[in-house]
Each structure stands twice: as structure tokens, then as C-alpha cells.
Design a protein around this motif. Structure first.
Motif, PDB file in Angstrom:
ATOM      1  N   MET A 135       0.799  -1.125   0.003  1.00  0.00           N
ATOM      2  CA  MET A 135       0.086  -0.100   0.040  1.00  0.00           C
ATOM      3  C   MET A 135       0.951   1.234  -0.047  1.00  0.00           C
ATOM      4  SD  MET A 135      -3.205   0.670   0.273  1.00  0.00           S
ATOM      5  CE  MET A 135      -4.033   2.390  -0.368  1.00  0.00           C
ATOM      6  N   ALA A 136       0.791   2.131  -0.892  1.00  0.00           N
ATOM      7  CA  ALA A 136       1.404   3.382  -0.992  1.00  0.00           C
ATOM      8  C   ALA A 136       0.988   4.374   0.022  1.00  0.00           C
ATOM      9  CB  ALA A 136       0.856   4.226  -2.283  1.00  0.00           C
ATOM     10  N   GLU A 137       1.751   5.357   0.365  1.00  0.00           N
ATOM     11  CA  GLU A 137       1.547   6.199   1.750  1.00  0.00           C
ATOM     12  C   GLU A 137       0.296   7.036   1.320  1.00  0.00           C
ATOM     13  OE1 GLU A 137       4.454   9.531   2.887  1.00  0.00           O
ATOM     14  OE2 GLU A 137       5.390   8.090   1.111  1.00  0.00           O
TER      15      GLU A 137
ATOM     16  N   ILE B 270     -12.172  13.995  -4.487  1.00  0.00           N
ATOM     17  CA  ILE B 270     -10.972  13.350  -3.839  1.00  0.00           C
ATOM     18  C   ILE B 270     -11.075  12.066  -3.815  1.00  0.00           C
ATOM     19  CG2 ILE B 270     -11.480  13.641  -1.514  1.00  0.00           C
ATOM     20  CD1 ILE B 270      -8.260  14.250  -1.171  1.00  0.00           C
ATOM     21  N   GLU B 271     -12.268  11.364  -3.452  1.00  0.00           N
ATOM     22  CA  GLU B 271     -12.530   9.945  -3.398  1.00  0.00           C
ATOM     23  C   GLU B 271     -12.328   9.279  -4.750  1.00  0.00           C
ATOM     24  OE1 GLU B 271     -15.033   8.923   0.155  1.00  0.00           O
ATOM     25  OE2 GLU B 271     -16.209  10.523  -0.960  1.00  0.00           O
TER      26      GLU B 271
ATOM     27  N   ALA C  52      -9.082   5.985  -8.068  1.00  0.00           N
ATOM     28  CA  ALA C  52      -8.339   5.683  -9.295  1.00  0.00           C
ATOM     29  C   ALA C  52      -6.897   5.358  -9.309  1.00  0.00           C
ATOM     30  CB  ALA C  52      -8.768   6.640 -10.284  1.00  0.00           C
ATOM     31  N   ALA C  53      -6.179   6.230  -8.512  1.00  0.00           N
ATOM     32  CA  ALA C  53      -4.845   6.242  -8.406  1.00  0.00           C
ATOM     33  C   ALA C  53      -4.483   5.191  -7.324  1.00  0.00           C
ATOM     34  CB  ALA C  53      -4.217   7.527  -7.857  1.00  0.00           C
ATOM     35  N   ARG C  54      -5.373   4.401  -6.694  1.00  0.00           N
ATOM     36  CA  ARG C  54      -5.353   3.470  -5.850  1.00  0.00           C
ATOM     37  C   ARG C  54      -4.541   3.979  -4.310  1.00  0.00           C
ATOM     38  NH1 ARG C  54      -4.214  -2.161  -7.282  1.00  0.00           N
ATOM     39  NH2 ARG C  54      -5.866  -2.775  -8.674  1.00  0.00           N
ATOM     40  N   ILE C  55      -4.913   5.244  -4.111  1.00  0.00           N
ATOM     41  CA  ILE C  55      -4.534   5.722  -2.967  1.00  0.00           C
ATOM     42  C   ILE C  55      -5.402   6.274  -1.754  1.00  0.00           C
ATOM     43  CG2 ILE C  55      -3.060   7.890  -2.369  1.00  0.00           C
ATOM     44  CD1 ILE C  55      -1.476   7.877  -4.666  1.00  0.00           C
TER      45      ILE C  55
ATOM     46  N   LEU D  55      -1.590  13.551  -6.178  1.00  0.00           N
ATOM     47  CA  LEU D  55      -1.930  12.190  -6.194  1.00  0.00           C
ATOM     48  C   LEU D  55      -0.509  11.509  -7.022  1.00  0.00           C
ATOM     49  CD1 LEU D  55      -5.565  11.997  -7.052  1.00  0.00           C
ATOM     50  CD2 LEU D  55      -4.126  10.968  -4.862  1.00  0.00           C
ATOM     51  N   LYS D  56      -0.059  12.411  -8.083  1.00  0.00           N
ATOM     52  CA  LYS D  56       0.944  11.843  -9.053  1.00  0.00           C
ATOM     53  C   LYS D  56       2.307  11.547  -8.328  1.00  0.00           C
ATOM     54  CE  LYS D  56       3.137  13.266 -13.380  1.00  0.00           C
ATOM     55  NZ  LYS D  56       4.462  14.343 -13.278  1.00  0.00           N
ATOM     56  N   THR D  57       2.481  12.758  -7.169  1.00  0.00           N
ATOM     57  CA  THR D  57       3.736  12.518  -6.495  1.00  0.00           C
ATOM     58  C   THR D  57       3.819  11.270  -5.702  1.00  0.00           C
ATOM     59  OG1 THR D  57       3.818  14.992  -6.337  1.00  0.00           O
ATOM     60  CG2 THR D  57       5.085  13.741  -4.422  1.00  0.00           C
ATOM     61  N   LEU D  58       2.530  10.916  -5.014  1.00  0.00           N
ATOM     62  CA  LEU D  58       2.808   9.679  -4.339  1.00  0.00           C
ATOM     63  C   LEU D  58       2.611   8.201  -5.259  1.00  0.00           C
ATOM     64  CD1 LEU D  58      -0.410  10.316  -1.647  1.00  0.00           C
ATOM     65  CD2 LEU D  58       1.912   9.926  -1.343  1.00  0.00           C
ATOM     66  N   ARG D  59       2.330   8.583  -6.538  1.00  0.00           N
ATOM     67  CA  ARG D  59       2.368   7.313  -7.442  1.00  0.00           C
ATOM     68  C   ARG D  59       3.950   7.077  -7.864  1.00  0.00           C
ATOM     69  NH1 ARG D  59      -2.324   9.093  -9.760  1.00  0.00           N
ATOM     70  NH2 ARG D  59      -1.049   9.892 -11.681  1.00  0.00           N
TER      71      ARG D  59
END
Lengths: 197, 197
Positions: free
Chosen positions: B1-3, B23-24, B29-32, B192-196
Motif C-alpha cells: 500500500m502506498a503512502e 478526492i475519493e 483511481a490512483a489506488r491511494i 496524487l502523481k507525487t505519491l504514485r
């Protein structure tokens, strides 16, 4: 020909730099012409009681802006170096841009001034810096600077700044598309979309 | 699981409403996963010398915001009605959200409060409004409001607000991704991109 996109910019403004770097390519892709509108934020900020950039007056906002701009420039491939002085006085550069209004080389001059400020860390309030930029564009630097200091140019720049204020501009960059105001470099696409619709 | 993506929001904030609506779906969609962080802007603004929303203190900025939000909501299909009072006091709603922290229905509560404020023009500082929202979510409204007014919840909300300030938050919505701050509903994708990455 569709209506033009009005691009209102201030040479001291970091986000205006981002917009100046992007606008020609994006507007050309959308087949929209750009009307370049140099103006001064100082008098508008002064009316709000600010004698300095809000990024200096509100340190948390400033710290965020410096990081945000760095990230944006990196992701877009825009050259960036945090200037050693901020904000730099863009009055003379804005007068030159106003004097060049309609000239073919206006856009190139604007971009070069932004790069001098935000990539080469040069003092754009210095006539010598502007002269070198004008020379690089094969423009007569002495004649152009003389024209920039002409009373009619000073008056036009003041009128532009008054116009910006009266049309609701409170920051830079600002765009007008079909008389709608868009604020911030990240609203460029939306402004172009508004003109295409 | 990502941050997780930290989502810091204030119930009075118009742009936080836009982020809460989006946001949800975008995070899923980004699995975050989203960490919901209610906080209060009031104390942070007060430190900057503001006793009111900057959108009221700076009328040109305010006029722009109302038009910008309307355009954004229209383009994204988000319900919108300009509230008859602004900003509404979100203290009690923020306490309820803090009390619901970790509960399955926190996200639904947050969205419902935003819609009450910015689509139904209801006074979210009124306990009766919040009670009806809680009832609609099949939550025990009396027990939840009692918990919201508990000293431990008040303390946690104050601590969260202090945390936001100490981490550089100066407005809402704010996101943290890998400890990087992103400000504004239009920075959600970048966070979100930063987390992916």
C-alpha cells in the motif's frame, strides 16, 4: 479569426514567468492570438495595503510559492533559478514592453526579461541588462530605451494598470477570454478553452 | 500500500468543497488512500492579521473567487449555490469530523456538510443542521454531537490546526504527499502523481 487571449503580466511575478514560457505554444495550438499586456502590480497591491509582495508579507505563502514554482518548472522543463532578490522592480522593463507593443519582437523581449530574472538571476531593473536583451534581439537599444522613457509610454502603462484594476485584476498572471477573468498560470488552458467554445 | 494522501480541509472554504467532491474518486483511481484532516483556518488567518476571509478582506479577489468557483463547479458537474453568508463558522462541524476520525462515515459526513453549505445554503454552524446530516448517515446524532464537544476532541482539533501551521499550511484545501505541501483544489492531481511516483 477568434477573439484574442489577453495576457496581463508583471515582470516581478514568478507565475507570470511560467505563463510567458507556455502561452505562445499553447495559444498557437489552439489557433488563438495573444494580446500581450504588461502592467504593474505595485499600485494594485498598494491599494490593498501591501507595500511588498504578498509572498514576502506572508512567509508561509512565500515558502510554498518558491517550492511550487520549482516543482512546476521542473515538471514543464522550464529553466529556473531562485532569484537572489525578490521582487525585482519591473517598471523599466514594463515600459520597454509597452513601447514595443505591436512589434514583432515583443514576445521575445518579454520571455528574455523573465529568463534574465528567474533563470539567470540578473537585475532586470538595470538599464544595462535590458539593453543587452534588446541587442540580442537586434533591436536598437538606445532608441528603444529612449522611447520607453517617453511620457506617452509612461502614460500608456499607467492607463493599462488602471484598466487592469478596473476590470478586476488583483494578481498576475491574469487572462481575459471573452471578457472573463482567469487568474494564475494554471488557468491558461481554461482561458483558451473559453475562447474556443 | 502506498503512502496516504493527507487532505487538510476547512468547512468554510469554497475550494475545499471542490476537493472534497473529487478526492475519493480520483484517489481510488490512483489506488491511494485518503487521510481526512479537518482543521481551522481561523487561527492561521488571525496570525496573518486577518479577522475575516481574505475573500471578504480583498474584494477583487473575492469577486473573482465567486465566479471561478461557479465556473469550476459547472465544468465538473458539482452542485453549487452561492451561500447567503460567508464564511460560515465550521468549528462544530470540524469537531464532529474530528470525532468521527477513522469512522467509515467520515467522508460521507464531510461531503454532506459541504453540500449543506455550498449547495443548499444551510447554516452549518447550527447543531440542528449537523444533526440532520448525522441522522441521514444513520449515525446517532446526540451521541456524536456529545462526543464532538468532548474536551479530548477539542484538544485534538486544536493540535491538528497547530500541526497544519507548523507544517506550512496557510490556506485550504491543502494536501501532503510524501511530506510535500500542495495548496488548492487544482493541485490534487499533482499531489496524487507525487505519491504514485
Amino acid at each position: 479569426m477568434a477573439e484574442k487571449l489577453e495576457f496581463w503580466f508583471e515582470f516581478a511575478s514568478t507565475y507570470s514567468y511560467v505563463a510567458a514560457e507556455e502561452i505562445e505554444e499553447k495559444a498557437a495550438a489552439a489557433r488563438i492570438e495573444v494580446a500581450w499586456r504588461p502592467f504593474l502590480l505595485g499600485p494594485i497591491f498598494a491599494e490593498q495595503g501591501w507595500r511588498d509582495s504578498p509572498f514576502n508579507l506572508y512567509p508561509a505563502k512565500g515558502a510554498y510559492m518558491w517550492r511550487d514554482i520549482e516543482r512546476i518548472c521542473q515538471s514543464k522543463g522550464i529553466a529556473w533559478r531562485r532569484p537572489s532578490a525578490f521582487p525585482r522592480n519591473g517598471l523599466l522593463a514594463a515600459r520597454v514592453a509597452t513601447a514595443l507593443d505591436g512589434a514583432e519582437k515583443l514576445a521575445a523581449f518579454v520571455r528574455a526579461v523573465y529568463r534574465a530574472n528567474f533563470s539567470d538571476d540578473l537585475d532586470i531593473s538595470e538599464p544595462s541588462v535590458l539593453k543587452e536583451i534588446l541587442r540580442g534581439l537586434s533591436l536598437d537599444e538606445e532608441a528603444t530605451l529612449n522611447r520607453a522613457n517617453d511620457e506617452s509610454v509612461k502614460r500608456l502603462l499607467r492607463a493599462r494598470t488602471d484598466e487592469a484594476k478596473s476590470r478586476g485584476v488583483f494578481g498576475a498572471p491574469s487572462f481575459f477570454a471573452k471578457e472573463e477573468l482567469f487568474w494564475g498560470s494554471d488557468r491558461l488552458e481554461l482561458a483558451l478553452k473559453t475562447l474556443r467554445e
